[in-house]
Design a protein around this motif. Structure first.
Motif, mmCIF file in Angstrom:
data_model
loop_
_atom_site.group_PDB
_atom_site.id
_atom_site.type_symbol
_atom_site.label_atom_id
_atom_site.label_comp_id
_atom_site.label_asym_id
_atom_site.label_seq_id
_atom_site.Cartn_x
_atom_site.Cartn_y
_atom_site.Cartn_z
ATOM 1 N N MET A 1 80.431 23.059 36.594
ATOM 2 C CA MET A 1 81.087 22.048 37.426
ATOM 3 C C MET A 1 80.814 20.655 36.880
ATOM 4 S SD MET A 1 80.747 23.405 41.371
ATOM 5 C CE MET A 1 78.973 23.284 41.384
ATOM 6 N N ALA A 2 79.605 20.429 36.388
ATOM 7 C CA ALA A 2 79.295 19.127 35.800
ATOM 8 C C ALA A 2 80.130 18.889 34.549
ATOM 9 C CB ALA A 2 77.806 19.046 35.466
ATOM 10 N N THR A 3 80.321 19.913 33.763
ATOM 11 C CA THR A 3 81.142 19.777 32.555
ATOM 12 C C THR A 3 82.583 19.453 32.916
ATOM 13 O OG1 THR A 3 79.713 21.355 31.399
ATOM 14 C CG2 THR A 3 81.894 20.969 30.459
ATOM 15 N N VAL A 4 83.117 20.125 33.919
ATOM 16 C CA VAL A 4 84.487 19.851 34.358
ATOM 17 C C VAL A 4 84.625 18.408 34.829
ATOM 18 C CG1 VAL A 4 86.232 20.422 36.088
ATOM 19 C CG2 VAL A 4 84.987 22.248 34.923
ATOM 20 N N ALA A 5 83.626 17.938 35.596
ATOM 21 C CA ALA A 5 83.685 16.561 36.096
ATOM 22 C C ALA A 5 83.639 15.557 34.954
ATOM 23 C CB ALA A 5 82.529 16.321 37.069
ATOM 24 N N VAL A 6 82.751 15.774 33.981
ATOM 25 C CA VAL A 6 82.645 14.843 32.855
ATOM 26 C C VAL A 6 83.931 14.819 32.045
ATOM 27 C CG1 VAL A 6 81.427 14.428 30.679
ATOM 28 C CG2 VAL A 6 80.131 15.016 32.723
ATOM 29 N N VAL A 21 86.946 23.320 39.082
ATOM 30 C CA VAL A 21 85.697 23.167 39.828
ATOM 31 C C VAL A 21 85.383 24.433 40.643
ATOM 32 C CG1 VAL A 21 84.527 21.798 41.594
ATOM 33 C CG2 VAL A 21 85.948 20.674 39.886
ATOM 34 N N SER A 22 86.432 25.171 41.021
ATOM 35 C CA SER A 22 86.217 26.383 41.821
ATOM 36 C C SER A 22 85.483 27.478 41.045
ATOM 37 C CB SER A 22 87.559 26.929 42.320
ATOM 38 O OG SER A 22 88.405 27.254 41.232
ATOM 39 N N ALA A 38 76.397 28.970 49.261
ATOM 40 C CA ALA A 38 76.910 27.929 50.154
ATOM 41 C C ALA A 38 76.633 26.538 49.599
ATOM 42 C CB ALA A 38 76.295 28.084 51.540
ATOM 43 N N CYS A 39 75.457 26.339 48.993
ATOM 44 C CA CYS A 39 75.115 25.044 48.399
ATOM 45 C C CYS A 39 76.046 24.702 47.243
ATOM 46 C CB CYS A 39 73.667 25.055 47.947
ATOM 47 S SG CYS A 39 73.103 23.487 47.247
ATOM 48 N N VAL A 40 76.312 25.693 46.392
ATOM 49 C CA VAL A 40 77.222 25.460 45.267
ATOM 50 C C VAL A 40 78.629 25.177 45.782
ATOM 51 C CG1 VAL A 40 78.310 26.530 43.261
ATOM 52 C CG2 VAL A 40 75.867 26.810 43.660
ATOM 53 N N GLY A 41 79.058 25.903 46.817
ATOM 54 C CA GLY A 41 80.382 25.659 47.383
ATOM 55 C C GLY A 41 80.509 24.264 47.979
ATOM 56 N N GLY A 42 79.458 23.815 48.698
ATOM 57 C CA GLY A 42 79.483 22.463 49.256
ATOM 58 C C GLY A 42 79.500 21.400 48.172
ATOM 59 N N THR A 43 78.716 21.619 47.116
ATOM 60 C CA THR A 43 78.707 20.675 45.996
ATOM 61 C C THR A 43 80.072 20.620 45.327
ATOM 62 O OG1 THR A 43 76.370 21.154 45.616
ATOM 63 C CG2 THR A 43 77.569 20.097 43.826
ATOM 64 N N ALA A 44 80.701 21.796 45.158
ATOM 65 C CA ALA A 44 82.036 21.834 44.553
ATOM 66 C C ALA A 44 83.049 21.092 45.407
ATOM 67 C CB ALA A 44 82.462 23.293 44.355
#
Length: 330
Positions: A1-6, A21-22, A38-44
């Protein structure tokens, strides 16, 4: 997800990487529990909101669909975690039962039996299994220390059932019968009742009493005796007999043969999974040339050195079960 955002920030709003991101909540159930998922889903979801604002997609249907996709994938991941945890619990229960059954069938051999030190090594060709078609046992009887190493034809549950029959018969006969020949007869009768005449069990029986080792060979690889001075030889029977279960097809029962077994000597019994293991070029494992590996003071460590050398020779998984039993005259 960090790579996608960058990548999305670097490339800019011209290309939308938002749906990728999904992937985060999609892979989260594979490595974590429901809290982590759930934490990863909320972060996404928070990351999607930030990237949608950066890409000016807050009012576009595509951005809304991405938000819905992240939420849906997260919910599906939570369901997958619950199902995975249930299957893992069932698998743990089955494994615990299987391990208990394996310990009953192949019990740990006694480290000391009279004047002998014993060690065993077993490598199953089936992943996650501790037993297969090979068998071994050490029994301290009044006549001496009696041992068996055998190999059941075939594999799977049928081979394990046959191994259980042989071991049960040997444990009783080794304590009851006066000599090794009668022990062999008991085994032959037990196996003949169990098998249908087409399957068989190769086995070698040994009795160490005083300074003498007596053998009874039912179509099994010859034992290896290593003297205290480092010399080695393979005692051969006067005439080879058929394996257990095929006795009715043979002309006679096996004849006992023996050799001296003095303080400092070692006796290695093994199955054909050792000597028939091949390397990448098809060469068999040279067991007699590796006898020097058994010089270590601790018999368990000596067998482990030999097993590691065998695995290095094969350079991959074994194609057959491999069992070794080492006796040392203290």
């Amino acid at each position: 997800m960090a790579t996608v955002a960058v990548v999305d920030i670097v490339v800019g709003p011209s290309m939308h990487f938002l749906p990728l991101v999904s992937l985060g909540p999609a892979f989260a159930p594979l490595v974590g529990g429901w809290r982590r998922t759930a934490c990863v889903g909320g972060t996404a979801l928070l990351l999607c909101i930030g990237l949608a604002w950066y890409d000016n997609l807050t009012d576009v249907r595509r951005g809304s669909m991405t938000f819905a996709s992240v939420v849906g994938v997260t919910v599906a991941g939570l369901v997958a975690v619950s199902m995975r945890r249930k299957r893992e619990a069932e698998l743990d229960s089955v494994r615990s039962i299987a391990e208990a059954a394996q310990r009953v069938l192949l019990k740990p051999v006694p480290r000391l039996a009279g004047r002998l030190r014993a060690a065993v090594s077993y490598t199953s060709a089936v992943a996650e299994a501790r037993i297969g078609g090979d068998l071994y046992e050490v029994v301290a009887a009044s006549q001496g220390v009696r041992v068996i190493v055998g190999d059941v034809q075939g594999n799977g549950l049928e081979a394990v059932e046959t191994a259980a029959v042989v071991l049960g018969a040997f444990r009783e006969a080794a304590l009851d019968e006066a000599d090794l020949v009668r022990v062999g007869r008991r085994l032959e009768r037990s196996v003949a009742r169990q098998l249908d005449g087409e399957k068989f069990v190769t086995a070698i029986l040994a009795e160490v009493s005083g300074h003498q080792a007596t053998f009874l060979n039912f179509g099994h690889p010859a034992p290896m005796v290593i003297r205290s001075d480092g010399t080695m030889h393979l005692p051969e029977p006067p005439a080879y007999a058929l394996p257990l279960g095929l006795g009715e097809h043979g002309p006679a029962e096996p004849e006992p043969f023996g050799t001296e077994f003095l303080p400092g000597d070692q006796l290695l019994l093994y199955t054909d999974g050792i000597i028939e293991a091949r390397d990448a070029d098809g060469r068999f494992y040279p067991l007699t040339e590796r006898a020097y590996l058994l010089k270590e003071p601790d018999p368990e460590a000596a067998l482990e050195s030999l097993r590691q050398d065998l695995l290095q020779h094969v350079n991959g998984p074994l194609q057959d079960d491999a069992a070794m039993l080492l006796l040392r005259y203290r």
